[in-house]
Design a protein around this motif. Sequence first.
Motif, PDB file in Angstrom:
ATOM      1  N   LYS A  93      86.739  64.740   8.089  1.00  0.00           N
ATOM      2  CA  LYS A  93      88.007  64.188   8.995  1.00  0.00           C
ATOM      3  C   LYS A  93      88.475  64.541   9.935  1.00  0.00           C
ATOM      4  N   GLY A  94      89.143  66.016   9.370  1.00  0.00           N
ATOM      5  CA  GLY A  94      90.351  66.855   9.936  1.00  0.00           C
ATOM      6  C   GLY A  94      89.477  67.545  11.056  1.00  0.00           C
ATOM      7  N   LEU A  95      87.480  67.898  10.700  1.00  0.00           N
ATOM      8  CA  LEU A  95      86.796  68.347  12.061  1.00  0.00           C
ATOM      9  C   LEU A  95      86.826  67.470  13.106  1.00  0.00           C
ATOM     10  N   LYS A  96      86.149  66.441  12.418  1.00  0.00           N
ATOM     11  CA  LYS A  96      86.075  65.273  13.038  1.00  0.00           C
ATOM     12  C   LYS A  96      87.326  65.105  14.617  1.00  0.00           C
ATOM     13  N   LYS A  97      88.657  64.780  13.970  1.00  0.00           N
ATOM     14  CA  LYS A  97      89.746  64.893  14.836  1.00  0.00           C
ATOM     15  C   LYS A  97      89.688  66.328  16.155  1.00  0.00           C
ATOM     16  N   LEU A  98      89.177  66.794  14.598  1.00  0.00           N
ATOM     17  CA  LEU A  98      89.364  68.584  16.353  1.00  0.00           C
ATOM     18  C   LEU A  98      87.834  68.729  17.041  1.00  0.00           C
ATOM     19  N   PHE A  99      87.041  68.068  16.675  1.00  0.00           N
ATOM     20  CA  PHE A  99      85.610  68.772  17.360  1.00  0.00           C
ATOM     21  C   PHE A  99      85.952  67.293  18.126  1.00  0.00           C
ATOM     22  N   GLY A 100      86.131  66.118  17.597  1.00  0.00           N
ATOM     23  CA  GLY A 100      85.416  64.390  17.891  1.00  0.00           C
ATOM     24  C   GLY A 100      85.675  64.872  19.599  1.00  0.00           C
TER      25      GLY A 100
END
Length: 59
Positions: A48-55
């Motif tokens: 979830k954090g990676l999707k927010k960061l690189f979304g």
Amino acid sequence: MRCGFCGLEFPEEQGHTGCKNCPMSGGCKMVKCPRCNYENPPEPAVIKGLKKLFGRPQK
């Protein structure tokens, strides 16, 4: 999250919660796909954090 059966990508909040009668402590944590009802495990917080960061940029 992405459904492991039909491939639909949907926000975890749109999925249906898993069964309430599971013998697991606290009930089932699975998330059912809104299209096919396949039970998927919840996404780990790291994903979830990676999707927010690189979304994708929000429209």
